[in-house]
Design a protein around this motif. Structure first.
Motif, PDB file in Angstrom:
ATOM      1  N   GLY A 243       0.781  -1.225   0.000  1.00 54.73           N
ATOM      2  CA  GLY A 243       0.000   0.000   0.000  1.00 54.73           C
ATOM      3  C   GLY A 243       0.812   1.274   0.000  1.00 54.73           C
ATOM      4  N   GLU A 244       2.151   1.161  -0.138  1.00 49.52           N
ATOM      5  CA  GLU A 244       2.994   2.351  -0.164  1.00 49.52           C
ATOM      6  C   GLU A 244       2.650   3.220  -1.379  1.00 49.52           C
ATOM      7  OE1 GLU A 244       5.549  -1.014   1.609  1.00 49.52           O
ATOM      8  OE2 GLU A 244       4.056  -0.773   0.012  1.00 49.52           O
ATOM      9  N   PRO A 245       2.965   4.525  -1.328  1.00 52.16           N
ATOM     10  CA  PRO A 245       2.742   5.389  -2.498  1.00 52.16           C
ATOM     11  C   PRO A 245       3.456   4.823  -3.727  1.00 52.16           C
ATOM     12  CG  PRO A 245       3.279   6.707  -0.566  1.00 52.16           C
ATOM     13  CD  PRO A 245       3.497   5.274  -0.175  1.00 52.16           C
ATOM     14  N   LEU A 246       2.789   4.919  -4.878  1.00 56.23           N
ATOM     15  CA  LEU A 246       3.314   4.325  -6.107  1.00 56.23           C
ATOM     16  C   LEU A 246       3.743   5.357  -7.135  1.00 56.23           C
ATOM     17  CD1 LEU A 246       0.821   1.350  -6.612  1.00 56.23           C
ATOM     18  CD2 LEU A 246       3.245   1.205  -5.998  1.00 56.23           C
ATOM     19  N   ASP A 247       3.598   6.607  -6.849  1.00 53.53           N
ATOM     20  CA  ASP A 247       3.943   7.635  -7.826  1.00 53.53           C
ATOM     21  C   ASP A 247       5.414   7.518  -8.210  1.00 53.53           C
ATOM     22  OD1 ASP A 247       3.411   9.773  -9.498  1.00 53.53           O
ATOM     23  OD2 ASP A 247       4.056  11.238  -8.008  1.00 53.53           O
ATOM     24  N   GLY A 248       5.662   7.255  -9.504  1.00 57.33           N
ATOM     25  CA  GLY A 248       7.028   7.113  -9.991  1.00 57.33           C
ATOM     26  C   GLY A 248       7.668   5.770  -9.688  1.00 57.33           C
ATOM     27  N   LYS A 249       6.905   4.822  -9.128  1.00 52.76           N
ATOM     28  CA  LYS A 249       7.454   3.511  -8.766  1.00 52.76           C
ATOM     29  C   LYS A 249       7.059   2.459  -9.812  1.00 52.76           C
ATOM     30  CE  LYS A 249       8.947   5.048  -4.763  1.00 52.76           C
ATOM     31  NZ  LYS A 249      10.394   5.208  -4.471  1.00 52.76           N
TER      32      LYS A 249
END
Length: 769
Positions: A506-512
């Motif tokens: 559930g970590e932020p995915l922006d740019g991942k």
């Protein structure tokens, strides 16, 4: 005397005080430990601890579970050394010189469980070496009792202990050198566990003197009965007589005990039945005088040497001089090792002399079940249940065969009887749930699965079955949570490609970059790829890792940046997640499913396929047809349709049929009478080519297999033929599904009843409105 520095010798026993002290004394013969402990409630009158054995008081342990909980959570408070050799009253050191540093180089070693074959066979806790590191790791609150304490450590929570606490389990070779329980390994093991093994390691005269001191509970036990049979089979008549007398005193109604006592008395009166130079009846190949014949007049060291052979109850051969019960037990021991051929021979040998022997009859039925010979298994299991109606396992096994024959109501009754006899029988509760689910009684099935996991919280298969029932019932919130338990099952979690990447939680995915690893079947991968846009909307670059033949098609899904084969090195990425975990991770709800289409066929291939289909159809409606799934699927016999039943469909006028069938079932079409030919898919067609042909058809008629998912994901009309108890994703009683809005569902009204389903599909095709 050898000093085992850094090792405490300990026994925990509040029932068999004298026997526990005897075992501790035996272990101290030729060995010195930093400390020797008996953990008990209080020594009874007349029993005292020898010098060097410290008695430490604990609360009385009234059951096996009390003992197991104490070992798991409280033993560490009593151990001050880096390791503890934990024994029970029926396990001790037999070859002191065989101790080696490898035993303390790991955190846990016990005798191998030979009846398992999944890489988690180490092992038995009745004679085991454990490190202080392990005792501390067991304080993890997630570790709770599952079955016995050694099963909890060595199987239920072994992956967690290894992964999160760095616990090192001995390998099987070390375990064989350390101790034995079921089968004596090659060489001279350090110790052993198990009352039935006393005939191998205790001199006969000593065993005869010990027999009268054993409690009624011990004398009634299965292990005591097997020890008696082993002594009879080996001609250890003095020990056998003492054991038989103790058995009938504790179990006056035991017919076998009285029969064995009479046999022993007759044999003792006649003298030895095996001459000193005859082959030993244990099957070792040695002469009797050099093998078990030495036990009667030899000291401890000779008995230990003789113990390097196999007892009749454990050898692959069947000793035809043994009683039917002994031969049945030989079969049972082979059965537990997974040796079905030896087990079947032994059971049949026993039944030749005693045709109604309940154990031989029952477990021969179990062998037949395991060989999928259900019709042969049923009468054997039914007769044994009538003979021994109070044995819960007999009813549970009968239920398995009834369920395999689709007699679900009868199976439910059998499982309920097992649970009446043993309410905490978690396996029977799980099996009851499966039978109820097969009858579409989902509310009752869910209750049965919940009961199974309440009794055995780490019962992964029951959690998985509970997940499927919840999802089928439309409870996606609880269902997805339970669905994660599939990753604990080797047959399911083992299909997920390993990844060195951290799991996305559930970590932020922006740019991942997130890698979704496909699992289970082709249809599952197609079904769950629909969630890629939800991840892309969070800024993720989504890579799907799947079967090479499927990758080009999955790459067409919105939100998928790339699809790569499972054997191709991963590009740089930040997280990974099993594809089917997206339901739980995204909180997927039935009412808000992203619809279809979300896959697309290749434009060039579609143009070619459209021309191909038009030429073959010649103005008729082109329809695709699939009647069988992958034969290795566990439910394939229920979900696949016999090709012969296709005749009413193939006879419909105005339809040009195109076989999309893959695999060996395609050849069955040759035997179906048809007034018109069926155009077949090229044998080398990959999924991208299959998708192009599906796009060129008017609709697809299919059973529940991967083509249904591909057609639905392309937005093509699908007429889906379903078994009585369908897969979870199709729910119960629905004629449509939000997973694929263009699908119509046609269900069996009774298990195996396909003709009405085919007729309903034929009617729908005759009247498309």
């Amino acid at each position: 005397m050898r000093h085992l520095s850094g090792v405490t010798l300990a026994c925990i026993d509040t029932l068999n005080h004298a026997l526990a002290l005897r075992a501790l004394a035996q272990c101290r013969t030729g060995l010195a430990f930093d400390e020797t402990l008996l953990l008990t409630d209080a020594l009874p009158a007349g029993v005292s601890a020898p010098d060097g054995i410290s008695v430490q008081p604990i609360e009385r342990l009234a059951s096996r579970d009390d003992y197991s909980r104490f070992v798991l959570k409280s033993l560490g408070a009593h151990v001050n050394t880096p390791h503890v050799l934990l024994i029970q009253w029926d396990g001790y050191v037999i070859n002191p010189a065989s101790f080696e540093p490898a035993f303390t180089a790991c955190d846990y070693v016990g005798a191998k469980w030979s009846w398992h074959d999944d890489g988690m066979r180490v092992g038995n806790g009745g004679f085991s070496m454990r490190s202080r590191k392990l005792l501390e790791a067991l304080q993890d609150p997630r570790i709770t009792l599952v079955d016995a304490e050694d099963v909890t450590i060595g199987r239920a929570f072994r992956p967690l202990l290894e992964r999160e606490h760095g616990i090192r389990f001995a390998d099987e070779a070390v375990a064989d050198r350390f101790a034995f329980e079921a089968a004596y390994p090659v060489g001279r093991p350090f110790g052993f566990h198990g009352l039935y093994n006393f005939c191998r390691v205790v001199p006969e005269n000593e065993l005869a003197e010990l027999a009268p001191t054993l409690s009624d509970a011990i004398a009634r036990s299965m292990q005591f009965g097997q020890l008696l049979r082993n002594c009879v089979a080996l001609g250890q008549w003095r020990a056998a007589e003492a054991l038989a007398r103790r058995r009938v005193a504790a179990l006056p109604a035991d017919g076998e005990g009285h029969a064995l006592l009479a046999r022993v008395e007759a044999s003792r009166a006649q003298g030895p039945s095996v001459a000193r130079n005859d082959p030993c009846p244990c099957g070792s190949g040695k002469r009797y005088k050099n093998c078990h014949g030495a036990l009667g007049n030899a000291g401890r060291s000779t008995a230990t040497t003789a113990a390097a052979t196999s007892s009749p109850a454990l050898t692959p051969r069947t000793d035809l001089r043994a009683s039917p019960s002994a031969r049945a037990q030989q079969g049972f021991d082979a059965h537990r090792r997974g040796d079905l051929d030896t087990a079947e021979r032994a059971y049949r040998d026993a039944l030749r002399d005693e045709p109604a022997h309940p154990l031989a009859q029952h477990y021969l039925g179990v062998v037949m079940f395991q060989r999928s010979r259900f019709v042969d298994a049923l009468p054997l299991l039914e007769r044994s249940v009538l003979q021994v109606p109070t044995e819960p396992e007999f009813h549970n096994n009968l239920g398995l065969v009834l369920a395999a024959l689709d007699r679900n109501d009868d199976a439910v009754a059998a499982y309920r009887r097992a649970l009446q006899l043993k309410p905490d029988h978690a396996t029977a509760s799980n099996n009851l749930g499966l039978a109820l689910q097969a009858a579409n009684r989902l509310t009752e099935a869910i209750a049965a699965f919940e009961r199974a996991v309440a009794v055995t919280p780490a019962f992964a298969a029951a959690h998985w079955n509970l997940a499927l029932a919840l999802l089928a019932n439309g409870d996606y919130a609880d269902g997805w949570r339970e669905y994660e338990w599939r990753l604990q099952l080797p047959e399911l979690g083992g299909r997920t490609p390993p990844s060195s990447l951290p799991r996305w939680r559930g970590e932020p995915l922006d740019g991942k970059t997130l890698v979704l690893t496909a699992e289970q079947g082709i249809g599952d991968a197609v079904q769950f790829t629909r969630f890629a846009p939800a991840l892309a909307s969070r800024g993720a670059r989504v890579i799907v890792q799947a079967a090479a033949t499927l990758c080009p098609l999955l790459a067409t899904a919105p939100g998928v940046d790339a699809a790569i084969a499972v054997d191709v090195p991963l590009p740089p990425a930040d997280f990974a997640l099993p594809l089917l975990s997206l339901g739980h991770a995204l909180g997927v709800k039935l009412a808000t499913l992203p619809g279809a289409p979300y896959l697309a066929s290749d434009a060039l291939r579609r143009t070619a396929a459209t021309s191909f289909v038009a030429d073959a159809a010649r103005g008729r409606r082109p329809m695709g047809l699939v009647w069988a799934g992958a034969p290795h699927h566990l439910n394939d016999r229920r979900r696949s349709l016999p090709a012969a039943l296709l005749a009413p469909l193939l006879a419909l006028p105005g339809i040009a049929w195109f076989s999309l069938q893959k695999g060996p079932a395609e050849a069955a079409l040759d035997d179906v009478a048809s007034s018109q030919p069926v155009t077949r898919l090229p044998p080398d067609a990959d999924w991208l080519a299959t998708a192009a042909i599906i796009d060129a058809l008017d609709a697809v008629v299919t059973v529940d297999t991967s083509v249904a998912h591909v057609a639905g994901a392309l937005g093509k009309p699908v007429l889906l033929l379903l078994p009585f108890a369908a897969d979870w994703r199709w729910g119960v009683g629905r004629t449509g599904t939000p997973w694929y809005p263009t699908a119509r569902l046609f269900r069996q009204r009774a298990p195996g009843d396909w003709p009405p389903v085919v007729d309903a599909v034929a009617s729908a095709l005759r009247d498309p409105s």
